[in-house]
Design a protein around this motif. Structure first.
Motif, PDB file in Angstrom:
ATOM      1  N   SER A  15       0.858  -1.186   0.000  1.00 20.22           N
ATOM      2  CA  SER A  15       0.000   0.000   0.000  1.00 20.22           C
ATOM      3  C   SER A  15       0.890   1.231   0.000  1.00 20.22           C
ATOM      4  O   SER A  15       2.086   1.156   0.264  1.00 20.22           O
ATOM      5  N   LEU A  16       0.296   2.376  -0.284  1.00 19.53           N
ATOM      6  CA  LEU A  16       1.067   3.611  -0.221  1.00 19.53           C
ATOM      7  C   LEU A  16       1.405   3.962   1.218  1.00 19.53           C
ATOM      8  O   LEU A  16       2.410   4.624   1.484  1.00 19.53           O
ATOM      9  N   GLU A  17       0.585   3.479   2.155  1.00 21.92           N
ATOM     10  CA  GLU A  17       0.839   3.758   3.565  1.00 21.92           C
ATOM     11  C   GLU A  17       2.040   2.986   4.107  1.00 21.92           C
ATOM     12  O   GLU A  17       2.787   3.501   4.942  1.00 21.92           O
ATOM     13  N   ASN A  18       2.248   1.756   3.651  1.00 22.39           N
ATOM     14  CA  ASN A  18       3.375   0.991   4.188  1.00 22.39           C
ATOM     15  C   ASN A  18       4.605   1.004   3.263  1.00 22.39           C
ATOM     16  O   ASN A  18       5.543   0.249   3.459  1.00 22.39           O
ATOM     17  N   LEU A  58       3.236   0.660  -7.558  1.00 19.09           N
ATOM     18  CA  LEU A  58       2.142   0.491  -8.504  1.00 19.09           C
ATOM     19  C   LEU A  58       0.969  -0.235  -7.865  1.00 19.09           C
ATOM     20  O   LEU A  58      -0.199   0.154  -8.042  1.00 19.09           O
ATOM     21  N   LYS A  59       1.249  -1.292  -7.114  1.00 23.85           N
ATOM     22  CA  LYS A  59       0.174  -2.013  -6.437  1.00 23.85           C
ATOM     23  C   LYS A  59      -0.500  -1.122  -5.393  1.00 23.85           C
ATOM     24  O   LYS A  59      -1.722  -1.154  -5.219  1.00 23.85           O
ATOM     25  N   ALA A  64      -5.038   2.203  -3.496  1.00 20.61           N
ATOM     26  CA  ALA A  64      -5.534   3.503  -3.059  1.00 20.61           C
ATOM     27  C   ALA A  64      -6.671   3.987  -3.950  1.00 20.61           C
ATOM     28  O   ALA A  64      -7.684   4.523  -3.468  1.00 20.61           O
ATOM     29  N   ALA A  65      -6.525   3.791  -5.258  1.00 21.01           N
ATOM     30  CA  ALA A  65      -7.575   4.212  -6.182  1.00 21.01           C
ATOM     31  C   ALA A  65      -8.862   3.422  -5.952  1.00 21.01           C
ATOM     32  O   ALA A  65      -9.965   3.982  -5.952  1.00 21.01           O
TER      33      ALA A  65
END
Length: 235
Positions: A15-18, A58-59, A64-65
């Protein structure tokens, strides 16, 4: 002692968070901006060495989207990958490892770049080198350079150690330099595995009622290795 103490926990999905930012703060900001708000450049191309985190990004962007309700798809490329025009209907698309695409798939990606840019959709693309060095069709290389192009910088050993110490502090224990060095020299170096190992080490420490030391880390890794060997012999 419970078997759980010797097992790595499930590695969380990218994720963008991790994503551990390191030297990629500007890149992460622009990926978040496009994935969440569909703002900024419509195409972001990222490149980097294996393990740099480009697939993670990318994943994470697609995840997120999707969390916003967008129709988003991630594709990992190989020699058999096809990129039909129907993919342009997606609000957000990520195409990973484009250096693997054959001639036909390159035409498909060329068309997607044109259509998705016109539609103001979000397109994330990754490769192992900058666009000009991909060895793909010249017209496709031009399209991949239309938007933002970033190298994904892998974490240095110092940055990985800092991330591990921060993770340990969040879990309520102190990770000494000795333990950190021991773990990093004896386990796979990607952060997902290192974090998973650190979490397992914390659980083992709590169940054994012993502090996190090199000795404890050695016991955990030896036990995991022994169980892996037994499982392999039992096949």
């Amino acid at each position: 002692m419970k078997q759980l103490a010797f097992e790595f926990g499930a590695i969380p999905p990218p994720s963008l968070e991790n994503f551990i930012t390191g030297r990629n703060a500007e890149l992460l900001h622009n990926v978040q901006r496009l994935a969440l708000a569909h703002a900024g450049e419509r195409i972001i191309y990222v490149w980097g060495a294996p393990g740099s985190g480009r697939s993670h990004l990318l994943k994470g962007a697609i995840s997120a989207a999707r969390a916003t309700g967008a129709d988003a798809v991630y594709l990992a490329c190989d020699r058999d990958t096809r990129l039909p025009a129907e993919l342009a209907a997606r609000v957000c698309l990520a195409v990973d490892d484009v250096e693997r695409l054959d001639d036909r798939a390159q035409v498909g990606l060329f068309n997607l770049c044109n259509t998705m840019r016109e539609q103001q959709s979000a397109l994330f693309v990754s490769g192992n080198v900058p666009p000009a060095r991909l060895g793909l069709r010249p017209d496709l290389v031009t399209r991949l350079g239309w938007g933002l192009v970033y190298e994904v910088h892998g974490l240095s050993d110092d940055e990985k150690a800092q991330a591990l110490r921060q993770r340990a502090a969040e879990r309520g224990f102190s990770l000494t330099d000795e333990v950190c060095s021991y773990v990093m020299t004896r386990a796979p170096r990607d952060m997902s595995t290192l974090f998973s190992l650190l979490d397992a080490l914390d659980r083992y420490s709590l169940e054994a009622k012993r502090p996190v030391t090199v000795t404890l880390a050695r016991e955990l890794l030896q036990t995991v290795a022994q169980r892996g060997t037994k499982a392999g012999n039992g096949r």
